[in-house]
Scaffold this active site. Structure first.
Site, PDB file in Angstrom:
ATOM      1  N   LYS A   1       0.852  -1.188   0.000  1.00 18.69           N
ATOM      2  CA  LYS A   1       0.000   0.000   0.000  1.00 18.69           C
ATOM      3  C   LYS A   1       0.892   1.243   0.000  1.00 18.69           C
ATOM      4  CE  LYS A   1      -3.721   1.942   2.792  1.00 18.69           C
ATOM      5  NZ  LYS A   1      -2.983   3.037   3.432  1.00 18.69           N
ATOM      6  N   GLU A   2       0.752   2.049  -1.035  1.00 20.30           N
ATOM      7  CA  GLU A   2       1.604   3.238  -1.156  1.00 20.30           C
ATOM      8  C   GLU A   2       1.069   4.369  -0.303  1.00 20.30           C
ATOM      9  OE1 GLU A   2       4.350   3.420  -2.731  1.00 20.30           O
ATOM     10  OE2 GLU A   2       4.297   1.672  -4.070  1.00 20.30           O
TER      11      GLU A   2
END
Ligand code: GTP
Ligand code: MG
Length: 830
Positions: A122-123
């Site tokens: 997850k950025e």
């Protein structure tokens, strides 16, 4: 591995897009008050070619609603030259955590999705959208804006465009080429902008790692359709951009076990991650068509408990008291177990510190206890512990702010919208025990309100500490949420401007700060005092590590904007709190702020003037004021004197020095840099208050000098740390071990001070020297538990035993590197 080999394609249908735009227009801004539905904000951005694009933005909490015209987060439309509406940019559909909505309940994920599943970390950076318009130009946007206008989010788009140009040049292509290609494919390119010179990320990006990481190609359609990962990679390669890493799985069972495994440590590919995004296809029911669909998997319990154990173990090894709030009983038990193991097995703690044996220690503990982590969490729950997502009451909102930030405005708006409780410190009229009275009032309100706003500046740690402790004593399950009005010192001028304007415009409409009838200077001075004493929130240390959630808000933007941020975060974190509540639309929010700003009048007024003591009431309230802010008029205490150096110079000297070293010599420096442990500010300590007694005469002279300079400093600018003089600092060598790194320096500078002696007054030349055994500049420490002053111990050992077999290394600074530093006294703790 199953592959979707071909790229999806569909053209835009003008009629469909026109319907979309019209539907969005209808929901723009003014929804009927209290009518539910959803609200859309439209922002129009001019383009360099004289045309414009419209950005459409919905409130975060609206995405859970059904039948929206689109679920795209990030959507821009424009009019083509032949007069049609066209989607210019289309982000991903909003996606939810597993278990957060019906569709992401694990059972439904198993039944209604199919692989291949693409799993990526997850950025958390900044998303960039790129697409091509009908006139052949390239459009680069951040989530909700484009173009350059000097404000932060807008410049994301500009930074993104620069990077696009750079990447394209590396493969001999132009922006026009890319624009043409994207429009031909009818897609938006989605990338993460990772560039530390622009904005810092948790993990450092070296210059060769910086750039645009392409993670998606979305069709520009109202319904979500996106390219499979391997085609995204191919596109990134062809256009000279960077690729993201992802893992492929065909079977949802393997997806689950992979995620559970990574969650064991929360660490993937060398970085701590919050969770993963899983891309796949889903359908509504057996016969329905498959569509592209994402969900996320955020790491929760028991993994967060394991992380807490890891951090506590490391603190224990470093000789610090482990700090923890969650799972207190079991964590204590675990730490006792670990402590015993460390004493039994020498060398184990060292290995642990280097991340070896973390899982084994935990598993051994669980085995010895005969339980699994999940069972522990389960039994905590059955003993009354509540998971964050189920919390529906006993929440205290704690502003961390200065005067005029908008605390009361926001609180009133929240009261209006959700019927929450609110108590203002400015309404406390008791003379003694004000903090206790304030906390007691909050506690009482919590018995009838799920959420209460503790409306006080809470700008110092001791205030936060007091509030949290006192409320927790009577409301044992209270949770605290910080409304952190971020005060970066670099932003003080803007904050001053915003808060002063508001306070002066407010005039007398306040209990204590009555700018209408008081002298402006007096009000500004009080405000300045708060700004000066402000202690930013530090989640790694007491008392701020007690906050359940921290919501960062900006004191320079409108309360309306901040209100939305707060509601979004609260809604996301405590969904149960809003169960059965009709979420407000934009009109409701506008009205609430409007009411708070225009219709609210304080119930009481107090006169704070010290010159106006002829009325009983005034007298009472003077006392009140004195008790409220005992330190407001006092000078804060001097902490230390130092020579401040230009941080940029120091950083480039370090970079140049270690650049020419072999990787082994540069290892610790690279580690400090990579883990962001290089000081942000560099100085040579002349003398600390703690050692003033060792050379009282020197301390007194420095104090004397400070007072003399402060008195002549421009009172309007109210500089609290005026420059006392200049001092030349020669950098001689750099010394380090595995814990701390510093420069050894030589000082050369002095100032003239006035002295009083029997013969009357005269002047004396005060040489700037360091009261430390070896004058030095700390460069950084290996972790936050190691304080910079440990440089003293390092240098002591270095002087005694040199570098042979001592684990200490040194490098001479070549050439004659002398920096001009600025001597200053540093007041209080900031
Ligand atoms: P103190 O109680 O003095 O510490 O201030 P506070 O943080 O409670 O601030 P308050 O909510 O009283 O806001 C200060 C003034 O600014 C009030 O007059 C508000 O009506 C006004 N104000 C608050 N938010 C906004 C805003 O977004 N725009 C404008 N123009 N005024 C605002
Ligand atoms: Mg107020």
């Amino acid at each position: 591995m199953a592959h979707r080999d071909t790229a999806p394609y569909a053209p835009q249908e003008p009629q469909v897009v026109r319907d979309l735009v019209q539907s969005l227009e209808r929901h723009k801004g003014k929804g009927k008050k209290g009518a539910g539905g959803f609200s859309v904000k439209k922002h129009t951005f001019p383009l360099p070619n004289g045309r414009s694009v419209d950005s459409w933005k919905m409130n975060e909490w609206d995405y859970k609603k059904e039948n929206l015209p689109t679920y795209a987060r990030g959507l821009f439309t424009y009019k083509t030259r032949d007069g049609n509406d066209e989607i210019a940019v289309r982000g991903y559909d909003k996606f939810f955590n597993h278990g957060e909505v019906r569709k992401t309940e694990w059972r439904n994920v198993e039944n209604y999705t199919k692989g291949p599943y693409e799993l990526s970390v997850k950025e958390n950076g900044c998303i960039i959208f790129i697409s091509g318009l009908d006139d052949g130009t390239l459009l680069v946007c951040s989530k909700h804006s484009t173009g350059a206008r000097g404000d932060v989010e807008l410049s994301h788009a500009v930074a993104g465009e620069r990077w696009a140009e750079k990447h394209l040049a590396s493969v001999g292509r132009t922006k026009e080429d890319l624009a043409k290609k994207l429009r031909e494919l009818n897609v938006t390119l989605v990338a993460e902008l990772c560039d530390d010179s622009f904005e810092e990320h948790v993990l450092a990006y070296t210059p060769d790692q910086a750039g645009l990481y392409v993670h998606g190609l979305n069709l520009n359609l109202p319904d979500f359709a996106t390219y499979p990962g391997h085609l995204v990679d191919k596109f990134a390669d062809e256009w000279g951009m960077k690729k993201v890493m992802y893992v492929m799985e065909d079977d949802i069972k393997n997806v689950k076990s992979f995620l559970d495994k990574v969650a064991e440590t929360g660490n993937y590919d060398g970085r701590d991650t919050e969770g993963f995004v899983i891309r796949c296809q889903a359908r509504e029911n057996e016969g329905a068509p498959w569509v592209d669909w994402f969900f996320k998997y955020k790491f929760e319990e028991p993994y967060l408990m394991y992380r807490q154990w890891r951090e506590c173990t490391k603190a224990m090894i470093a000789g610090k008291p482990p700090r923890y709030k969650k799972h207190p009983q079991i964590t204590k038990e675990y730490l006792d177990f670990a402590r015993k193991r460390f004493t039994q097995e020498p060398g184990l703690s060292k290995a642990y510190n280097m991340n070896h044996g973390i899982i084994k220690m935990r598993d051994d503990f669980l085995k010895a206890r005969g339980t699994t982590g999940a069972e522990i969490i389960q039994s905590e729950l059955s003993n009354g512990a509540v998971q964050t997502k189920d919390v529906a009451n006993s929440i205290v909102l704690v502003p961390i702010a200065t005067i005029g930030c908008g605390k009361t405005t926001l609180a009133l708006a929240l009261v209006k919208l959700f019927g929450w409780g609110h108590f203002q410190n400015d309404n406390v009229t008791v003379k003694k025990g004000r903090p206790q009275f304030f906390a007691d009032s909050i506690s009482s309100l919590l018995t009838t309100n799920p959420v209460v706003v503790a409306d006080r500046n809470n700008h110092q740690k001791r205030e936060r500490d007091q509030l949290i402790n006192d409320v927790s004593r009577s409301v044992t399950d209270a949770r605290f949420v910080a409304l952190h009005y971020v005060h970066d010192r670099s932003n003080y001028d803007d904050i001053r401007k915003a808060t002063r304007e508001r306070v002066l415009a407010r005039g007398d409409n306040h209990q204590t700060i009555q700018a209408g009838s008081k002298g402006q200077d007096e009000i500004l001075e009080i405000m300045e005092g708060f700004m000066h004493r402000f202690q930013p929130l530090d989640p790694t240390d007491a008392p701020d590590d007690q906050f359940d959630l921290v919501i960062d808000i900006d004191p320079t933007v409108s309360s309306r904007e901040n209100l939305e941020v707060i509601i979004s975060k609260m809604y996301e974190t405590y969904p149960a709190l809003f169960k059965g509540t009709e979420m407000p639309n934009d009109t409701d929010l506008d009205d609430a702020i409007d009411w708070a700003m225009n219709d609210y009048r304080p119930d009481i007024k107090m006169d704070l003037s010290r010159n106006n003591r002829n009325q009983n009431q005034n007298k009472r309230q003077n006392n009140n004021y004195a008790a409220q802010e005992p330190k407001a008029k006092k000078q804060p205490r001097m902490e230390y004197f130092s020579v401040r150096l230009n941080a940029q110079r120091i950083n480039s000297i370090l970079e140049a020095m270690f650049d020419e070293q072999d990787s082994n010599t540069a290892k610790f420096y690279r580690y400090l840099k990579q883990s962001r442990r290089i000081q942000s500010e560099f100085h040579v300590t002349l003398m600390h208050r703690a050692s003033a007694a060792d050379n009282q005469a020197y301390w007194n002279k420095l104090m004397h000098l400070h007072e003399a300079v402060s008195q002549t400093a421009d009172p309007a600018s109210k500089s609290w740390d005026p420059e006392l003089g200049k001092c030349r600092v020669k950098l001689e060598r750099i010394v380090w071990d595995h814990r701390v790194m510093c420069f050894v320096v030589r000082l050369d500078g002095s100032a003239t001070v006035q002295v009083q002696n029997e013969g009357g007054s005269g002047t004396e030349e005060l040489q700037f020297v360091s009261s430390n055994a070896t004058a030095h500049v700390t460069v950084g420490t290996a972790d936050q538990n190691i304080k910079p002053k440990e440089s003293n111990d390092l240098l002591q050992r270095w002087l005694e035993s040199g570098t042979q077999g001592s684990g200490i290394e040194e490098l001479a600074v070549k050439g004659n590197v002398v920096l001009e530093g600025s001597v200053r006294g540093v007041l209080g703790r900031m």
